[in-house]
Design an enzyme around this catalytic site. Sequence first.
Site, PDB file in Angstrom:
ATOM      1  N   LYS A 128      36.239  42.506  36.209  1.00 24.44           N
ATOM      2  CA  LYS A 128      35.422  43.447  37.004  1.00 24.44           C
ATOM      3  C   LYS A 128      36.275  44.291  37.945  1.00 24.44           C
ATOM      4  CE  LYS A 128      33.759  39.620  39.821  1.00 24.44           C
ATOM      5  NZ  LYS A 128      34.881  39.597  40.770  1.00 24.44           N
ATOM      6  N   ARG A 143      26.838  37.988  45.685  1.00 27.75           N
ATOM      7  CA  ARG A 143      27.026  36.829  44.798  1.00 27.75           C
ATOM      8  C   ARG A 143      25.967  35.769  45.033  1.00 27.75           C
ATOM      9  NH1 ARG A 143      33.078  37.903  44.451  1.00 27.75           N
ATOM     10  NH2 ARG A 143      33.924  36.376  43.018  1.00 27.75           N
ATOM     11  N   ARG A 176      46.499  34.653  33.859  1.00 32.50           N
ATOM     12  CA  ARG A 176      46.699  35.455  35.072  1.00 32.50           C
ATOM     13  C   ARG A 176      47.432  34.630  36.137  1.00 32.50           C
ATOM     14  NH1 ARG A 176      41.527  38.063  38.061  1.00 32.50           N
ATOM     15  NH2 ARG A 176      41.374  36.093  39.168  1.00 32.50           N
ATOM     16  N   ARG A 187      48.068  33.733  41.813  1.00 34.45           N
ATOM     17  CA  ARG A 187      46.945  33.684  42.762  1.00 34.45           C
ATOM     18  C   ARG A 187      46.583  32.235  43.043  1.00 34.45           C
ATOM     19  NH1 ARG A 187      41.667  37.564  42.029  1.00 34.45           N
ATOM     20  NH2 ARG A 187      40.584  35.653  42.569  1.00 34.45           N
ATOM     21  N   ARG A 232      34.743  27.859  40.218  1.00 38.34           N
ATOM     22  CA  ARG A 232      34.272  29.236  40.443  1.00 38.34           C
ATOM     23  C   ARG A 232      33.281  29.653  39.360  1.00 38.34           C
ATOM     24  NH1 ARG A 232      39.776  31.728  40.305  1.00 38.34           N
ATOM     25  NH2 ARG A 232      38.822  33.779  40.532  1.00 38.34           N
TER      26      ARG A 232
HETATM   27  P1  AMP Z   1      37.129  37.789  43.569  1.00 38.80           P
HETATM   28  O1  AMP Z   1      38.422  38.507  43.703  1.00 38.80           O
HETATM   29  O2  AMP Z   1      35.953  38.703  43.497  1.00 38.80           O
HETATM   30  O3  AMP Z   1      37.140  36.770  42.452  1.00 38.80           O
HETATM   31  O4  AMP Z   1      36.932  36.949  44.926  1.00 38.80           O
HETATM   32  C1  AMP Z   1      37.881  35.978  45.316  1.00 38.80           C
HETATM   33  C2  AMP Z   1      37.250  34.988  46.310  1.00 38.80           C
HETATM   34  O5  AMP Z   1      36.835  35.680  47.483  1.00 38.80           O
HETATM   35  C3  AMP Z   1      36.007  34.265  45.813  1.00 38.80           C
HETATM   36  O6  AMP Z   1      36.295  33.124  45.008  1.00 38.80           O
HETATM   37  C4  AMP Z   1      35.365  33.861  47.147  1.00 38.80           C
HETATM   38  O7  AMP Z   1      36.049  32.780  47.751  1.00 38.80           O
HETATM   39  C5  AMP Z   1      35.631  35.107  47.990  1.00 38.80           C
HETATM   40  N1  AMP Z   1      34.537  36.101  47.858  1.00 38.80           N
HETATM   41  C6  AMP Z   1      34.627  37.353  47.316  1.00 38.80           C
HETATM   42  N2  AMP Z   1      33.429  37.962  47.346  1.00 38.80           N
HETATM   43  C7  AMP Z   1      32.557  37.078  47.901  1.00 38.80           C
HETATM   44  C8  AMP Z   1      31.164  37.108  48.181  1.00 38.80           C
HETATM   45  N3  AMP Z   1      30.409  38.177  47.880  1.00 38.80           N
HETATM   46  N4  AMP Z   1      30.619  36.012  48.772  1.00 38.80           N
HETATM   47  C9  AMP Z   1      31.354  34.945  49.089  1.00 38.80           C
HETATM   48  N5  AMP Z   1      32.664  34.827  48.827  1.00 38.80           N
HETATM   49  C10 AMP Z   1      33.270  35.887  48.242  1.00 38.80           C
END
Ligand code: AMP
Length: 189
Positions: free
Chosen positions: A11, A86, A125, A131, A142
């Site tokens: 995404k 989310r 990745r 990461r 996740r």
């Molecule tokens: P992402 O890069 O979108 O996979 O986000 C990485 C991490 O950031 C997630 O696993 C959460 O710990 C946190 N995070 C990102 N967006 C949200 C959200 N909308 N609500 C809660 N935690 C978030």
Amino acid sequence: MLIIGPPGSGKGTQAERISERLGVVAISTGDIFRANVTGETPLGIEAKEYMDAGDFVPDTVTNKMVSDRLSEADVEDGFLLDGYPRTTAQVDYLDQILANRDQKLDVVLQLTADDEELVARLLGRAEETGRSDDNEAVIRHRLDLYHEQTEAVVAKYAERGILSQVDGIGRISEVTDRVMLAVKEKQAA
Ligand code: AMP
């Protein structure tokens, strides 16, 4: 616009490409959190333990961060949110923000992919980027959270008739073509 998808569905990559093609600002909550973690800000220090465990950062913290970002001038004419909302509580919060600004969502894109494909991609990745939330136990957690909480978010937007599902498997450019087609179809609808 929103782009929603399980971890590893691409995404972030697709959000950047949509942003370039449509000239709309893309905002990734994950990127904002990571920048705060790197900068060791109070927000980053608070978010880090949740992120490392693959948990959601609490809604109160995340909602405030999104509300602050959406009060900046560059999003007045629209935006693409990547990774938010989310949870259904975040959907309600975003609804309020948009109502206050007299804006509405045009389209919600969901990228779909099979769990095992996603685990394989994310393990790849992890080797490339290191990461800290890309190890198998955290990846599976996740994914579980996505199924338990974020699919309910998708269902809400489906009820509203603004959801477009796009197959996230394939070459990056193929997926972008599918995404752009889905956006055009929704705009025409
Ligand atoms: P992402 O890069 O979108 O996979 O986000 C990485 C991490 O950031 C997630 O696993 C959460 O710990 C946190 N995070 C990102 N967006 C949200 C959200 N909308 N609500 C809660 N935690 C978030």
